[in-house]
Scaffold this motif. Structure first.
Motif, PDB file in Angstrom:
ATOM      1  N   GLN A 129       0.800  -1.224   0.000  1.00 12.20           N
ATOM      2  CA  GLN A 129       0.000   0.000   0.000  1.00 12.20           C
ATOM      3  C   GLN A 129       0.835   1.278   0.000  1.00 12.20           C
ATOM      4  O   GLN A 129       0.316   2.346   0.296  1.00 12.20           O
ATOM      5  CB  GLN A 129      -0.947  -0.011   1.199  1.00 12.20           C
ATOM      6  CG  GLN A 129      -1.962  -1.119   1.123  1.00 12.20           C
ATOM      7  CD  GLN A 129      -2.949  -1.070   2.263  1.00 12.20           C
ATOM      8  OE1 GLN A 129      -3.075  -0.061   2.951  1.00 12.20           O
ATOM      9  NE2 GLN A 129      -3.646  -2.165   2.479  1.00 12.20           N
ATOM     10  N   GLY A 130       2.106   1.190  -0.288  1.00  6.78           N
ATOM     11  CA  GLY A 130       2.912   2.396  -0.422  1.00  6.78           C
ATOM     12  C   GLY A 130       3.960   2.552   0.660  1.00  6.78           C
ATOM     13  O   GLY A 130       3.722   2.252   1.828  1.00  6.78           O
ATOM     14  N   THR A 131       5.102   3.043   0.251  1.00  8.42           N
ATOM     15  CA  THR A 131       6.237   3.189   1.153  1.00  8.42           C
ATOM     16  C   THR A 131       6.030   4.298   2.167  1.00  8.42           C
ATOM     17  O   THR A 131       6.366   4.139   3.346  1.00  8.42           O
ATOM     18  CB  THR A 131       7.521   3.465   0.336  1.00  8.42           C
ATOM     19  OG1 THR A 131       7.702   2.390  -0.597  1.00  8.42           O
ATOM     20  CG2 THR A 131       8.735   3.565   1.225  1.00  8.42           C
ATOM     21  N   THR A 132       5.470   5.409   1.752  1.00 11.58           N
ATOM     22  CA  THR A 132       5.319   6.554   2.654  1.00 11.58           C
ATOM     23  C   THR A 132       4.432   6.219   3.846  1.00 11.58           C
ATOM     24  O   THR A 132       4.787   6.497   4.996  1.00 11.58           O
ATOM     25  CB  THR A 132       4.738   7.758   1.886  1.00 11.58           C
ATOM     26  OG1 THR A 132       5.578   8.038   0.767  1.00 11.58           O
ATOM     27  CG2 THR A 132       4.646   8.967   2.778  1.00 11.58           C
ATOM     28  N   ILE A 133       3.299   5.613   3.577  1.00  8.13           N
ATOM     29  CA  ILE A 133       2.387   5.279   4.679  1.00  8.13           C
ATOM     30  C   ILE A 133       2.992   4.191   5.566  1.00  8.13           C
ATOM     31  O   ILE A 133       2.815   4.200   6.781  1.00  8.13           O
ATOM     32  CB  ILE A 133       0.991   4.883   4.148  1.00  8.13           C
ATOM     33  CG1 ILE A 133       0.000   4.867   5.299  1.00  8.13           C
ATOM     34  CG2 ILE A 133       1.008   3.561   3.429  1.00  8.13           C
ATOM     35  CD1 ILE A 133      -1.438   4.861   4.863  1.00  8.13           C
ATOM     36  N   PHE A 134       3.750   3.281   4.969  1.00  6.02           N
ATOM     37  CA  PHE A 134       4.397   2.225   5.739  1.00  6.02           C
ATOM     38  C   PHE A 134       5.420   2.820   6.711  1.00  6.02           C
ATOM     39  O   PHE A 134       5.441   2.477   7.894  1.00  6.02           O
ATOM     40  CB  PHE A 134       5.064   1.220   4.795  1.00  6.02           C
ATOM     41  CG  PHE A 134       5.786   0.127   5.504  1.00  6.02           C
ATOM     42  CD1 PHE A 134       5.093  -0.863   6.183  1.00  6.02           C
ATOM     43  CD2 PHE A 134       7.170   0.073   5.503  1.00  6.02           C
ATOM     44  CE1 PHE A 134       5.762  -1.883   6.846  1.00  6.02           C
ATOM     45  CE2 PHE A 134       7.845  -0.928   6.154  1.00  6.02           C
ATOM     46  CZ  PHE A 134       7.141  -1.918   6.833  1.00  6.02           C
ATOM     47  N   VAL A 135       6.255   3.723   6.224  1.00  4.13           N
ATOM     48  CA  VAL A 135       7.266   4.353   7.087  1.00  4.13           C
ATOM     49  C   VAL A 135       6.586   5.198   8.166  1.00  4.13           C
ATOM     50  O   VAL A 135       7.024   5.205   9.326  1.00  4.13           O
ATOM     51  CB  VAL A 135       8.250   5.199   6.246  1.00  4.13           C
ATOM     52  CG1 VAL A 135       9.163   6.031   7.127  1.00  4.13           C
ATOM     53  CG2 VAL A 135       9.075   4.291   5.336  1.00  4.13           C
ATOM     54  N   ALA A 136       5.520   5.882   7.816  1.00  6.36           N
ATOM     55  CA  ALA A 136       4.793   6.683   8.804  1.00  6.36           C
ATOM     56  C   ALA A 136       4.241   5.799   9.919  1.00  6.36           C
ATOM     57  O   ALA A 136       4.342   6.141  11.108  1.00  6.36           O
ATOM     58  CB  ALA A 136       3.672   7.456   8.127  1.00  6.36           C
ATOM     59  N   TYR A 137       3.680   4.660   9.565  1.00  8.64           N
ATOM     60  CA  TYR A 137       3.164   3.740  10.582  1.00  8.64           C
ATOM     61  C   TYR A 137       4.293   3.127  11.403  1.00  8.64           C
ATOM     62  O   TYR A 137       4.148   2.919  12.612  1.00  8.64           O
ATOM     63  CB  TYR A 137       2.314   2.645   9.943  1.00  8.64           C
ATOM     64  CG  TYR A 137       0.860   3.005   9.845  1.00  8.64           C
ATOM     65  CD1 TYR A 137      -0.037   2.666  10.843  1.00  8.64           C
ATOM     66  CD2 TYR A 137       0.367   3.696   8.745  1.00  8.64           C
ATOM     67  CE1 TYR A 137      -1.375   3.002  10.757  1.00  8.64           C
ATOM     68  CE2 TYR A 137      -0.958   4.035   8.644  1.00  8.64           C
ATOM     69  CZ  TYR A 137      -1.831   3.689   9.650  1.00  8.64           C
ATOM     70  OH  TYR A 137      -3.148   4.026   9.571  1.00  8.64           O
TER      71      TYR A 137
END
Length: 119
Positions: A64-72
């Motif tokens: 579902q995307g790198t940005t949201i993964f890193v944010a979580y």
């Protein structure tokens, strides 16, 4: 991501939440033993953060995307320390409630991380 690490972190967070919830039920603030438990859960979240970053660096991509993964990942790592600091400011049973809530939030974040990675 490592499913076993995600599961271990989520279960440890729920155990911490139950422990601090029990302390709140008994009208007790967080104590040194609770902070040791918070350190263990935070260490698991740190290991998960490092593993997640290493996997991203190796070229693996979350569904579902790198940005949201890193944010979580960052949110999961910061969740318990933030609750711990807030419990230091509130040295009543509500400090224990804060840590219990932080444990539940971390468990939910773990489920979401698993989902974001593609589990």
């Amino acid at each position: 991501m490592l499913d076993a690490l995600t599961l271990a972190t989520g279960v440890a967070a729920l155990l911490l939440a139950a422990w601090c919830g029990w302390a709140a039920y008994r009208d007790q603030p967080t104590k040194d033993w609770h902070f040791i438990g918070m350190a263990v859960v935070t260490l698991l979240a740190l290991v998960q953060l490092v593993v997640g970053i290493v996997q991203l660096a190796r070229g693996e991509k979350p569904a579902q995307g790198t940005t949201i993964f890193v944010a979580y990942l960052l949110g999961a790592f910061a969740c318990i320390p933030a609750a711990g600091f807030m419990s230091l400011a509130e040295r009543t049973r509500w400090g224990s409630v804060t840590v219990a809530a932080g444990g539940v939030v971390l468990a939910v974040l773990e489920v979401r991380l698993y989902d974001i990675w593609g589990g």
